[in-house]
Design a protein around this motif. Structure first.
Motif, PDB file in Angstrom:
ATOM      1  N   ASN A 149       3.769  28.289  12.609  1.00  0.00           N
ATOM      2  CA  ASN A 149       3.998  29.329  13.595  1.00  0.00           C
ATOM      3  C   ASN A 149       4.587  30.537  12.884  1.00  0.00           C
ATOM      4  OD1 ASN A 149       4.452  30.845  15.851  1.00  0.00           O
ATOM      5  ND2 ASN A 149       5.949  29.473  16.759  1.00  0.00           N
ATOM      6  N   ASN A 150       3.843  31.634  12.841  1.00  0.00           N
ATOM      7  CA  ASN A 150       4.293  32.827  12.135  1.00  0.00           C
ATOM      8  C   ASN A 150       5.080  33.769  13.033  1.00  0.00           C
ATOM      9  OD1 ASN A 150       3.211  32.061   9.700  1.00  0.00           O
ATOM     10  ND2 ASN A 150       1.216  32.947  10.159  1.00  0.00           N
ATOM     11  N   GLN A 151       5.314  33.393  14.269  1.00  0.00           N
ATOM     12  CA  GLN A 151       6.071  34.226  15.197  1.00  0.00           C
ATOM     13  C   GLN A 151       7.501  34.349  14.690  1.00  0.00           C
ATOM     14  OE1 GLN A 151       5.141  35.774  18.026  1.00  0.00           O
ATOM     15  NE2 GLN A 151       7.173  36.474  18.534  1.00  0.00           N
ATOM     16  N   LYS A 152       7.947  35.553  14.495  1.00  0.00           N
ATOM     17  CA  LYS A 152       9.305  35.789  14.047  1.00  0.00           C
ATOM     18  C   LYS A 152      10.243  35.778  15.245  1.00  0.00           C
ATOM     19  CE  LYS A 152       8.363  36.738   9.712  1.00  0.00           C
ATOM     20  NZ  LYS A 152       8.707  35.854   8.679  1.00  0.00           N
ATOM     21  N   ILE A 153      11.282  34.989  15.149  1.00  0.00           N
ATOM     22  CA  ILE A 153      12.256  34.897  16.234  1.00  0.00           C
ATOM     23  C   ILE A 153      13.030  36.206  16.351  1.00  0.00           C
ATOM     24  CG2 ILE A 153      14.326  33.656  17.000  1.00  0.00           C
ATOM     25  CD1 ILE A 153      13.101  31.152  15.801  1.00  0.00           C
TER      26      ILE A 153
ATOM     27  N   HIS B 286      11.950  39.060  16.250  1.00  0.00           N
ATOM     28  CA  HIS B 286      11.196  40.036  17.036  1.00  0.00           C
ATOM     29  C   HIS B 286      11.450  39.895  18.529  1.00  0.00           C
ATOM     30  CE1 HIS B 286       7.963  40.654  13.688  1.00  0.00           C
ATOM     31  NE2 HIS B 286       9.169  40.957  13.300  1.00  0.00           N
ATOM     32  N   THR B 287      11.959  38.749  18.961  1.00  0.00           N
ATOM     33  CA  THR B 287      12.203  38.551  20.391  1.00  0.00           C
ATOM     34  C   THR B 287      13.684  38.482  20.742  1.00  0.00           C
ATOM     35  OG1 THR B 287      11.966  36.165  20.084  1.00  0.00           O
ATOM     36  CG2 THR B 287      10.018  37.360  20.797  1.00  0.00           C
TER      37      THR B 287
ATOM     38  N   ASP C 220      15.169  32.734  11.501  1.00  0.00           N
ATOM     39  CA  ASP C 220      13.905  32.805  10.761  1.00  0.00           C
ATOM     40  C   ASP C 220      14.085  32.338   9.319  1.00  0.00           C
ATOM     41  OD1 ASP C 220      12.280  33.704  12.814  1.00  0.00           O
ATOM     42  OD2 ASP C 220      12.648  35.831  12.377  1.00  0.00           O
TER      43      ASP C 220
ATOM     44  N   ASN D 224      12.236  29.045   7.765  1.00  0.00           N
ATOM     45  CA  ASN D 224      11.311  29.184   6.642  1.00  0.00           C
ATOM     46  C   ASN D 224      11.862  28.640   5.328  1.00  0.00           C
ATOM     47  OD1 ASN D 224       9.403  30.427   8.278  1.00  0.00           O
ATOM     48  ND2 ASN D 224      10.263  32.448   7.926  1.00  0.00           N
TER      49      ASN D 224
END
Length: 158
Positions: free
Chosen positions: A4-8, A10-11, A60, A64
């Motif tokens: 999952n490349n969604q960066k936390i 960003h939200t 993040d 990672n």
């Protein structure tokens, strides 16, 4: 494992910003004449955005990190191994059940089962037990399934 490349980060910044605005408005006491709710809301917005981005960035980095990636990989391997073990236990139970049932059947019934069995659609463990019983009774001189397994075993060893 799907990555999952969604960066936390960003939200989380806008969630913390909304919380910051609410806290800023609560802290601005409107009972005083010189109260400035817009300034407090703006401070809450900026502070919430910075704090939210920082928390998201830290999460993040943890997500990672090589340690977390290694743990995730180990968990996936353990799930796969558990599935393999469950499948092996199920196959062994089918084999033992078929072997037990076939020893009490007549030669004619076993021969009929062997001749009418569709190798591609039948359960391999049941076919194996059937062939073993036929070899044991000297109806077949060898088991084709055992030969296949031996060839696979030799191929895997080399």
């Amino acid at each position: 494992m799907e990555k999952n490349n969604q960066k936390i980060a960003h939200t989380t910044w806008w969630i913390f910003s909304i919380i910051g605005i609410i806290i800023g408005l609560i802290n601005s006491d409107s009972s005083y004449r010189d109260s400035q709710p817009i300034a407090y809301a703006l401070m809450g917005l900026v502070n919430g955005a910075l704090i939210g981005w920082f928390f998201g960035y830290v999460i993040d980095q943890i997500k990672n990190s090589s340690t977390v990636q290694h743990i995730s990989k180990k968990i996936e391997e353990d799930k796969e191994n558990k599935t393999i073990i469950e499948n092996a236990k199920s196959s062994l139970a089918k084999y033992n059940d078929a072997k037990h049932r076939f020893q009490y059947l007549s030669n004619e019934t076993l021969i009929h089962k062997y001749q009418t069995s569709d190798i591609d659609n039948c359960d391999n463990m049941e076919q194996l037990a059937l062939e073993e019983e036929l070899v044991k009774r000297n109806i077949l001189n060898h088991s084709p399934m055992h030969e296949k397994m031996e060839k696979i075993n030799n191929y895997l060893k080399s």
